[in-house]
Design an enzyme around this catalytic site. Structure first.
Site, PDB file in Angstrom:
ATOM      1  N   ASP A   7       0.855  -1.177   0.000  1.00 26.78           N
ATOM      2  CA  ASP A   7       0.000   0.000   0.000  1.00 26.78           C
ATOM      3  C   ASP A   7       0.899   1.238   0.000  1.00 26.78           C
ATOM      4  O   ASP A   7       2.090   1.160   0.329  1.00 26.78           O
ATOM      5  CB  ASP A   7      -0.896  -0.038   1.249  1.00 26.78           C
ATOM      6  CG  ASP A   7      -1.843   1.141   1.325  1.00 26.78           C
ATOM      7  OD1 ASP A   7      -2.313   1.610   0.266  1.00 26.78           O
ATOM      8  OD2 ASP A   7      -2.115   1.594   2.454  1.00 26.78           O
ATOM      9  N   GLU A   9      -0.296   5.044   0.924  1.00 27.24           N
ATOM     10  CA  GLU A   9      -0.571   6.009   1.986  1.00 27.24           C
ATOM     11  C   GLU A   9      -0.644   5.317   3.343  1.00 27.24           C
ATOM     12  O   GLU A   9      -1.289   4.289   3.505  1.00 27.24           O
ATOM     13  CB  GLU A   9      -1.883   6.739   1.709  1.00 27.24           C
ATOM     14  CG  GLU A   9      -1.802   7.666   0.510  1.00 27.24           C
ATOM     15  CD  GLU A   9      -3.109   8.392   0.269  1.00 27.24           C
ATOM     16  OE1 GLU A   9      -3.460   9.276   1.074  1.00 27.24           O
ATOM     17  OE2 GLU A   9      -3.797   8.057  -0.717  1.00 27.24           O
ATOM     18  N   GLU A  15      -0.750  10.044   4.954  1.00 29.73           N
ATOM     19  CA  GLU A  15      -2.071  10.066   4.319  1.00 29.73           C
ATOM     20  C   GLU A  15      -2.301  11.438   3.687  1.00 29.73           C
ATOM     21  O   GLU A  15      -2.299  12.469   4.371  1.00 29.73           O
ATOM     22  CB  GLU A  15      -3.164   9.780   5.350  1.00 29.73           C
ATOM     23  CG  GLU A  15      -3.130   8.365   5.910  1.00 29.73           C
ATOM     24  CD  GLU A  15      -3.796   7.347   4.996  1.00 29.73           C
ATOM     25  OE1 GLU A  15      -4.368   7.747   3.963  1.00 29.73           O
ATOM     26  OE2 GLU A  15      -3.732   6.157   5.322  1.00 29.73           O
ATOM     27  N   ARG A  46     -15.858  12.857   0.356  1.00 28.32           N
ATOM     28  CA  ARG A  46     -14.782  13.821   0.152  1.00 28.32           C
ATOM     29  C   ARG A  46     -15.125  14.832  -0.937  1.00 28.32           C
ATOM     30  O   ARG A  46     -14.905  16.039  -0.776  1.00 28.32           O
ATOM     31  CB  ARG A  46     -13.494  13.088  -0.228  1.00 28.32           C
ATOM     32  CG  ARG A  46     -12.858  12.293   0.890  1.00 28.32           C
ATOM     33  CD  ARG A  46     -11.819  11.337   0.347  1.00 28.32           C
ATOM     34  NE  ARG A  46     -10.991  10.732   1.382  1.00 28.32           N
ATOM     35  CZ  ARG A  46     -10.173   9.721   1.171  1.00 28.32           C
ATOM     36  NH1 ARG A  46     -10.060   9.185  -0.044  1.00 28.32           N
ATOM     37  NH2 ARG A  46      -9.445   9.230   2.158  1.00 28.32           N
ATOM     38  N   SER A  90      -2.391   1.022  -4.853  1.00 24.18           N
ATOM     39  CA  SER A  90      -3.005   2.084  -4.067  1.00 24.18           C
ATOM     40  C   SER A  90      -4.348   2.483  -4.652  1.00 24.18           C
ATOM     41  O   SER A  90      -4.552   2.444  -5.873  1.00 24.18           O
ATOM     42  CB  SER A  90      -2.079   3.305  -4.032  1.00 24.18           C
ATOM     43  OG  SER A  90      -2.678   4.374  -3.348  1.00 24.18           O
ATOM     44  N   ASP A  91      -5.240   2.905  -3.769  1.00 26.02           N
ATOM     45  CA  ASP A  91      -6.515   3.463  -4.218  1.00 26.02           C
ATOM     46  C   ASP A  91      -6.423   4.967  -4.449  1.00 26.02           C
ATOM     47  O   ASP A  91      -7.435   5.621  -4.680  1.00 26.02           O
ATOM     48  CB  ASP A  91      -7.619   3.158  -3.193  1.00 26.02           C
ATOM     49  CG  ASP A  91      -8.101   1.726  -3.282  1.00 26.02           C
ATOM     50  OD1 ASP A  91      -7.958   1.106  -4.352  1.00 26.02           O
ATOM     51  OD2 ASP A  91      -8.629   1.218  -2.280  1.00 26.02           O
ATOM     52  N   LYS A 133      -7.058  -3.968  -5.399  1.00 24.16           N
ATOM     53  CA  LYS A 133      -5.889  -4.610  -4.780  1.00 24.16           C
ATOM     54  C   LYS A 133      -6.002  -6.123  -4.857  1.00 24.16           C
ATOM     55  O   LYS A 133      -5.051  -6.811  -5.261  1.00 24.16           O
ATOM     56  CB  LYS A 133      -5.721  -4.118  -3.340  1.00 24.16           C
ATOM     57  CG  LYS A 133      -5.398  -2.631  -3.278  1.00 24.16           C
ATOM     58  CD  LYS A 133      -5.167  -2.129  -1.874  1.00 24.16           C
ATOM     59  CE  LYS A 133      -4.912  -0.637  -1.886  1.00 24.16           C
ATOM     60  NZ  LYS A 133      -4.536  -0.108  -0.561  1.00 24.16           N
ATOM     61  N   ASN A 155      -8.972  -1.662   3.404  1.00 20.40           N
ATOM     62  CA  ASN A 155      -8.956  -2.017   1.986  1.00 20.40           C
ATOM     63  C   ASN A 155      -7.691  -2.771   1.569  1.00 20.40           C
ATOM     64  O   ASN A 155      -7.540  -3.123   0.409  1.00 20.40           O
ATOM     65  CB  ASN A 155      -9.159  -0.778   1.110  1.00 20.40           C
ATOM     66  CG  ASN A 155      -8.020   0.220   1.222  1.00 20.40           C
ATOM     67  OD1 ASN A 155      -7.294   0.247   2.207  1.00 20.40           O
ATOM     68  ND2 ASN A 155      -7.876   1.054   0.204  1.00 20.40           N
TER      69      ASN A 155
END
Length: 200
Positions: A7, A9, A15, A46, A90-91, A133, A155
């Protein structure tokens, strides 16, 4: 053949959304995948806040330019890449990640992309593939790789559990408590040693 899937972040860099929340004084944007496992729900939350405040990609990129990798992350990656193949799953989004990849020595990154309107606001986003992922580690297995994965959030758990070995890194107490069978580490040296043992 092994490949390590990391991953980004919370593992290699701070983050991004938390840094942006602190820079703008909008505490609601501190919510991450450590808090909300439903990524689609999180991103719409967001985007609603950004649009209400008139904030767009430019403002986020200005904050990202001030972010450095976590202390020791570059050295950890360099040591790991000297021994095996590494991919960052990564997302996050290309528009966010590229300055950080430069600071990490340009490791391979698989992530998503934002839809940016003409006025610069974030109009939407495109995920590379559903459940990206897990889908990616399954695809790597299908072409002959065994995966070793590390991450910090909800996640990441599917990719951590699917492969040959998996680890939590700099995760929350709640996630660690809910997954007591997954080895958890806080320091890069310890994670590197665990991955090296898994590679042996």
């Amino acid at each position: 053949m092994n490949i390590v899937c990391l991953d980004m972040e919370g593992v290699l860099v701070p983050e991004i959304w938390i840094a942006f929340a602190e820079a703008t004084g909008i505490p609601e944007l501190k919510r991450t995948t450590r808090d909300e496992p439903d990524y689609d729900k999180l991103m719409h939350y967001r985007m609603d806040i950004l649009n209400e405040r008139g904030l767009g990609l430019k403002e986020i990129q200005e904050v990202i330019a001030t972010i450095d990798p976590l202390p020791g992350a570059r050295e950890f990656l360099d040591a790991l890449r000297a021994q095996t193949q590494v991919v960052i799953l990564s997302d996050t989004f290309e528009q966010f990640a590229m300055p950080l990849m430069k600071k990490l020595g340009w490791p391979t990154l698989m992530c998503n992309t934002l839809e940016i309107a003409d006025d610069g606001h974030i109009a939407g986003y495109h995920m590379r593939v559903a459940d990206s992922k897990l889908s990616t580690v399954k695809a790597l297995h299908s072409v002959g790789y065994e995966t070793i994965a590390a991450g910090d959030s909800f996640n990441d758990l599917k990719m951590i559990r699917y492969g040959k070995h998996g680890f939590l890194f700099k995760s929350t107490e709640a996630i660690k408590a809910a997954n007591p069978d997954v080895p958890a580490f806080e320091e890069f040296d310890d994670l590197l040693a665990a991955i090296e043992e898994a590679l042996a």
